[in-house]
Enzyme design. Sequence first.
Site, short mmCIF file in Angstrom:
data_model
loop_
_atom_site.label_atom_id
_atom_site.label_comp_id
_atom_site.label_asym_id
_atom_site.label_seq_id
_atom_site.Cartn_x
_atom_site.Cartn_y
_atom_site.Cartn_z
CD GLU A 173 53.24 13.83 67.46
OE1 GLU A 173 52.16 13.44 67.00
OE2 GLU A 173 54.15 13.07 67.82
NE ARG A 226 36.51 10.52 60.87
CZ ARG A 226 37.56 10.16 61.59
NH1 ARG A 226 37.43 9.33 62.60
NH2 ARG A 226 38.76 10.61 61.28
#
Length: 175
Positions: free
Chosen positions: A98, A61
Amino acid sequence: MDLTTIKSMIRIKEDFPKEGISFKDITPVINDAKAFRYVIKKMCEDFYGRDIDLVVGPEARGFIMGSAMAYELGTGFVPVRKPGKLPADVEKYEYQLEYGMDALEIHRDAIRPGQRVIIVDDLLATGGTVSATAHLVESLGGIVEAFVFLIELTELGGRERLKNYDVKSLVEYPV
Ligand SMILES: O=P(O)(O)OC[C@H]1O[C@H](OP(=O)(O)OP(=O)(O)O)[C@H](O)[C@@H]1O
Ligand SMILES: Nc1ncnc2[nH]cnc12
């Protein structure tokens, strides 16, 4: 057009792409000619007449917002891509997620030392994507003038992670 209208056009999809994520979908904004033009001009506002050489945008994007901004500002555009997508000599930066690792690449000949760039994406969350992008730009000797986003998720620590830089965003959500 105003930012309240833009915010109302951003589609929120709960639990996409996985449970617990409140996804902010910019496609209704870029689908609307007036809204798309408005957000691009607004994202460019601080940079007209400044000495910016390049806009750099991460896949996918960041390509949409970044290339439109580059066109508007009259600069070149540099794509930062997932590994294995760019055909020429690349600089690679691996970073911790993460869960596991991710990596981004840039063409080594895309930025010359001393060139001034702005890094653009649709959304700032943890800041992992654009920090990696900044590492790549700086490893080639580029100077990061600012980061620009349409959306900022304010409670995910992105701005804190980018605290040594100028950060601009148009609309905010907590998460
Ligand atoms: O600040 P961060 O925590 O890094 O998150 C923000 C990034 O996540 C999204 O991209 P995504 O990884 O979904 O890739 P895509 O644009 O290719 O769909 C978004 O477009 C940003 O690039
Ligand atoms: N909540 C979210 N919506 C859209 N893109 C994202 N990238 C990271 N978090 C996101």
